[in-house]
Design an enzyme around this catalytic site. Structure first.
Site: not given
Length: 259
Positions: A112, A220, A222
């Protein structure tokens, strides 16, 4: 062998008038549980720290997302209030850390804000408020949703055949959870575009001449790294690269000790 360690540059946050060096839990959790590595949070300072001193002690670099944006002065633009919020200390910490990690063949994963920092660090530019540009979707987070809803996997990106990302998640369409209002404008000369959204927004890049894993994604991985297959594959690949680097350092140290 103990778990290898990755450096995660911190954001500066203010609580009750005090400044804190902070990283969102979702990044360090994914590093530990999906990549299988430990994370060290690197304080953000505008000056006075040693990039090589940090990199001497770690085996990878994970550059996280953030609510702040890279200051436009780093890519030759004039800053306005609409471009913020900014975090100058993070810029001053992460940009040289990115460049030096690539030079030293230390694995790098940028997410990001991280992909935007990677682009700027290597000479690219950014576009702000991309949802106002003709033909570009609104990539911002949905309104009035909880955190899981904010990071819901809902957008298609198209991974280019033969790219580094294709070697991890496969080529073609995958679903991701991209939410942002800035994006890469001019791609840095050393970056290769790896994946795009349906509206053409750049969603992933790799460093063309990097001697080690060096990848940036606008989405994203994660957040769902333990349950979503493509997200997990990205963190697994990063963890494997970090372990390979750490193993190489260990072998070199052992050989030097025997010499």
């Amino acid at each position: 062998m103990t778990k290898p360690i990755v450096a995660v540059p911190a954001d500066i946050r203010t609580f009750d008038g005090a400044s804190w060096h902070a990283v969102q839990h979702q990044y360090v959790r994914a590093a530990l549980n999906a990549a299988g590595v430990m994370a060290f949070i690197i304080p953000a300072f505008e000056e006075g720290y040693g990039t090589d001193a940090i990199l001497d002690r770690v085996d990878g670099v994970l550059v996280s997302g953030s609510a702040s944006n890279v200051h436009p002065s780093y890519y030759g633009a004039t800053a306005t209030d609409a471009d913020g919020p900014f975090d100058i200390a993070r810029d001053a910490t992460s940009l040289p850390l990115i460049r030096r990690a690539i030079d030293r063949a230390i694995p790098l994963l940028a997410i990001c804000r991280g992909i935007q920092e990677l682009n700027v660090a290597l000479g690219g530019t950014l576009a702000s408020e991309i949802q106002d540009q003709p033909g570009i979707w609104d990539h911002r987070k949905p309104a009035d949703v909880d955190r899981d809803g904010m990071y819901a996997i809902r957008q298609s990106v198209f991974v280019k055949e033969g790219s580094c990302i294709a070697g991890i998640v496969g080529p073609g369409e995958i679903k991701v959870n991209s939410l942002h209002r800035q994006a890469i404008a001019k791609t840095a000369p050393r970056l290769k575009v790896e994946a795009v959204a349906e509206d053409g927004t750049i969603e992933a890049v790799s460093v063309i001449d990097a001697p080690a894993f060096a990848v940036g994604v606008q989405w994203h991985p994660e957040y769902w790294a333990e349950t979503d297959k493509p997200s997990n594959q990205i963190f697994t690949a990063f963890g494997d690269a970090v372990r390979a680097y750490a193993s190489g350092k260990l072998s070199k140290a052992e050989n030097e000790a025997l010499a």
